[in-house]
Design an enzyme around this catalytic site. Sequence first.
Site, PDB file in Angstrom:
ATOM      1  CB  CYS A 121      -0.933   0.001   1.208  1.00 43.54           C
ATOM      2  SG  CYS A 121      -1.981  -1.451   1.242  1.00 43.54           S
ATOM      3  CG  HIS A 270      -3.579   3.136   1.693  1.00 42.45           C
ATOM      4  ND1 HIS A 270      -3.824   2.661   0.424  1.00 42.45           N
ATOM      5  CD2 HIS A 270      -3.715   2.068   2.532  1.00 42.45           C
ATOM      6  CE1 HIS A 270      -4.079   1.362   0.493  1.00 42.45           C
ATOM      7  NE2 HIS A 270      -4.022   0.986   1.763  1.00 42.45           N
ATOM      8  CG  ASN A 300      -6.819  -1.482   0.411  1.00 44.41           C
ATOM      9  OD1 ASN A 300      -6.098  -0.922  -0.404  1.00 44.41           O
ATOM     10  ND2 ASN A 300      -6.379  -1.929   1.577  1.00 44.41           N
TER      11      ASN A 300
END
Length: 343
Positions: A121, A270, A300
Amino acid sequence: MKNAYISGTGMYVPPKSVTNDDLRTVYGIDTTNDWIVQRTGIEARRFAEAGVGSSEMGSYAAKQALEDAKITAKDLDMILFATLSPDMCFPGSGPLLQQRLGLTEGDDPRFVPTMDIRNQCSGFVYGVATAASMVRAGAAKHVLVVGAETHSAALDLSTRGRTVATIFGDGAGAVVVSATDEDRGIRKWYLGADGRYADMLKQPIWDIKQRPYIKVNEKGEGVIPPEMLWPQMDGKAVFKNAVERMCGCVMEACFDLDVTPEQIDLFCFHQANMRINQFVADQLGIPQEKLVHNIHKYGNTTAATIPLLLAEAQRDGKLKRGMKVALVAFGAGFTWGSMIIDW
Ligand code: UT7
């Protein structure tokens, strides 16, 4: 020394939207829309069709970013590809993208360096920091940074895997990092990692310490048990560390630049969990109108979340020239990073 700025943004998400109810009715997962929305803020995610991988989605996002930067692929000096779902084990998706963008074709092929960034990420923030370093050092004028993920191929889409499978989605975002003499651009970044937590979020697939690295059956076929095949996560530990590290990250970058969070116009966090981002925003006193989100519609998308946010915010008019922008990421490793940009 030249400054490095983001001269173009681009994005691609596959057309197929999978709602929380679809996970239940189509995939047979024992879950509910309420559980997923309340715990994560996710309402839907995109899944790419079989046959589509990360370098293909990355190429669509990259073409938009090149157009936005008003350059062609042959103007690039380097390609950085951030992903945890590369097209294959090796080679990386970087050379595949280079070929897809046509750099190797024609009378003037450009065999520019490519590099995959395997930082989950945080991969995109690490990628932009690397690109900016190359530009500032005078080693490159234009660097393409792509974050692309094909999660849908590698999720345990069953009740057994529901904690992880319900939160991830596919997509790609891209930026071009270019040199400029103007007083603007990527000012500061702060990167970090803590390998003590490597087991908290992982998808091992194999164990290279074993001989062979994947068990082989009598037919010579590899056999991978579910706990190696599918991603494993200690969600609560990830959540807690994400909040702490993301807050720390913002403060470190601000401290180095002698700015305060109040002076930042737009925060691109994020997109792992809407609740994580609300906690971070509350702790730092960041008002809602300074945050952009896409987790509700894309889930995500790991390395792609931040470049997707940038591309969408720019197109929606929320991200404008002259704004002070903060990028903040946290993910498996653990790894984290923040960056402050005068857009
Ligand atoms: O990019 C970085 C990567 N990831 C993250 O940042 C994720 C960080 N962590 C989280 O976002 C949260 O931990 C999750 C949203 C993943 C999970 O929320 P949680 O509050 O930590 O739930 P839990 O895993 O403790 O599970 C609570 C209950 C369990 O049932 P019991 O044991 O209490 O009966 C789970 O089996 O919820 C159940 N559960 C589900 N129920 C319906 C777990 N997943 C689901 C699901 N649908 N999808």
